[in-house]
Motif scaffolding. Structure first.
Motif, short mmCIF file in Angstrom:
data_model
loop_
_atom_site.label_atom_id
_atom_site.label_comp_id
_atom_site.label_asym_id
_atom_site.label_seq_id
_atom_site.Cartn_x
_atom_site.Cartn_y
_atom_site.Cartn_z
N VAL A 112 0.85 -1.18 0.00
CA VAL A 112 0.00 0.00 0.00
C VAL A 112 0.89 1.23 0.00
O VAL A 112 1.93 1.27 0.66
N SER A 113 0.48 2.24 -0.76
CA SER A 113 1.23 3.50 -0.81
C SER A 113 0.31 4.62 -0.35
O SER A 113 -0.87 4.65 -0.69
N ARG A 114 0.86 5.55 0.39
CA ARG A 114 0.08 6.68 0.89
C ARG A 114 -0.15 7.68 -0.23
O ARG A 114 0.76 7.99 -1.00
N ASN A 115 -1.34 8.22 -0.37
CA ASN A 115 -1.67 9.22 -1.39
C ASN A 115 -1.13 10.57 -0.95
O ASN A 115 -1.54 11.10 0.08
N PRO A 116 -0.21 11.17 -1.74
CA PRO A 116 0.35 12.47 -1.33
C PRO A 116 -0.56 13.65 -1.69
O PRO A 116 -0.26 14.78 -1.36
N TYR A 117 -1.69 13.39 -2.37
CA TYR A 117 -2.63 14.43 -2.78
C TYR A 117 -1.92 15.57 -3.52
O TYR A 117 -2.12 16.73 -3.23
N MET A 118 -1.09 15.18 -4.45
CA MET A 118 -0.38 16.17 -5.26
C MET A 118 -1.30 16.66 -6.37
O MET A 118 -2.10 15.90 -6.92
N ALA A 119 -1.16 17.92 -6.68
CA ALA A 119 -1.97 18.51 -7.75
C ALA A 119 -1.14 19.53 -8.50
O ALA A 119 -0.21 20.12 -7.95
N LEU A 120 -1.48 19.74 -9.74
CA LEU A 120 -0.84 20.76 -10.54
C LEU A 120 -1.75 21.97 -10.55
O LEU A 120 -2.93 21.86 -10.91
N VAL A 121 -1.23 23.10 -10.15
CA VAL A 121 -2.02 24.32 -10.11
C VAL A 121 -1.62 25.17 -11.31
O VAL A 121 -0.45 25.50 -11.50
N TYR A 122 -2.60 25.50 -12.13
CA TYR A 122 -2.36 26.36 -13.29
C TYR A 122 -2.50 27.79 -12.83
O TYR A 122 -3.55 28.21 -12.35
N SER A 123 -1.42 28.57 -12.97
CA SER A 123 -1.49 29.95 -12.48
C SER A 123 -1.60 30.97 -13.62
O SER A 123 -2.38 31.90 -13.52
N ASN A 124 -0.81 30.79 -14.67
CA ASN A 124 -0.88 31.74 -15.77
C ASN A 124 -0.17 31.17 -17.00
O ASN A 124 0.70 30.32 -16.87
N PRO A 125 -0.53 31.66 -18.17
CA PRO A 125 0.15 31.18 -19.39
C PRO A 125 1.56 31.75 -19.48
O PRO A 125 1.87 32.78 -18.89
N GLU A 126 2.39 31.07 -20.23
CA GLU A 126 3.77 31.51 -20.44
C GLU A 126 3.92 32.08 -21.85
O GLU A 126 3.18 31.71 -22.76
N PHE A 127 4.87 32.96 -22.02
CA PHE A 127 5.21 33.44 -23.36
C PHE A 127 5.97 32.33 -24.08
O PHE A 127 6.89 31.74 -23.51
N ARG A 128 5.61 32.06 -25.31
CA ARG A 128 6.28 31.01 -26.07
C ARG A 128 7.67 31.47 -26.50
O ARG A 128 7.89 32.65 -26.74
N GLN A 129 8.56 30.50 -26.60
CA GLN A 129 9.90 30.77 -27.10
C GLN A 129 10.14 29.91 -28.34
O GLN A 129 9.63 28.79 -28.44
N HIS A 130 10.93 30.44 -29.26
CA HIS A 130 11.27 29.72 -30.49
C HIS A 130 12.78 29.82 -30.69
O HIS A 130 13.35 30.90 -30.61
N GLN A 131 13.38 28.68 -30.94
CA GLN A 131 14.83 28.63 -31.13
C GLN A 131 15.15 28.28 -32.57
O GLN A 131 14.52 27.41 -33.16
#
Length: 141
Positions: A2-21
């Motif tokens: 059995v593994s304990r659930n860490p209740y991890m979540a990804l929080v979306y805060s804002n969009p990023e500016f795209r970069q091009h190489q």
């Protein structure tokens, strides 16, 4: 087991500016071509840099923005549109063949001038607009 659930979540805060190489390897056939290439590299460096503002007497506390680039592709039906961008990074390798190679020319004063034969030129552009689903659908971004 059995593994304990860490209740991890990804929080979306804002969009990023795209970069091009982009990266190019140039191999010049003669001194003149190398000279032109070095002029092009200088232009990119110049337009990527900010300038001092005249309002503060040229003091380094405030800067004017560097130029924006409008990047377009030929055959854009298979590619996409890039929003106006600033050049955030430039990398130049003047020995792109992993060894020094130069074109030489003798000046009128008898001095030998050398320019590199092979140059690897890499850039990173960052868009100055946030790209939305609507931009992608309507502007092919």
């Amino acid at each position: 087991w059995v593994s304990r659930n860490p209740y991890m979540a990804l929080v979306y805060s804002n969009p990023e500016f795209r970069q091009h190489q982009f990266s190019w390897k140039f191999i010049s056939r003669n001194y003149k071509e190398s000279e032109k290439l070095l002029e092009i590299i200088q232009l990119f460096k110049y337009h990527a840099a900010p300038s001092k503002t005249a309002k503060t007497g040229g003091l380094p506390h405030f800067f004017n923005y560097p130029e924006q680039f409008d990047i377009d592709f030929h055959h854009d039906e298979f590619l996409f549109n890039i929003a106006p961008s600033v050049l955030t990074s430039i990398s130049v390798n003047y020995h792109a063949e992993n060894r020094p190679m130069y074109h030489s020319i003798e000046t009128e004063g008898g001095k030998i001038q050398k320019v590199p034969v092979a140059v690897q030129f890499s850039t990173t552009f960052q868009e100055v607009a946030i790209i939305t689903k609507e931009n992608i659908r309507e502007d092919y971004r």
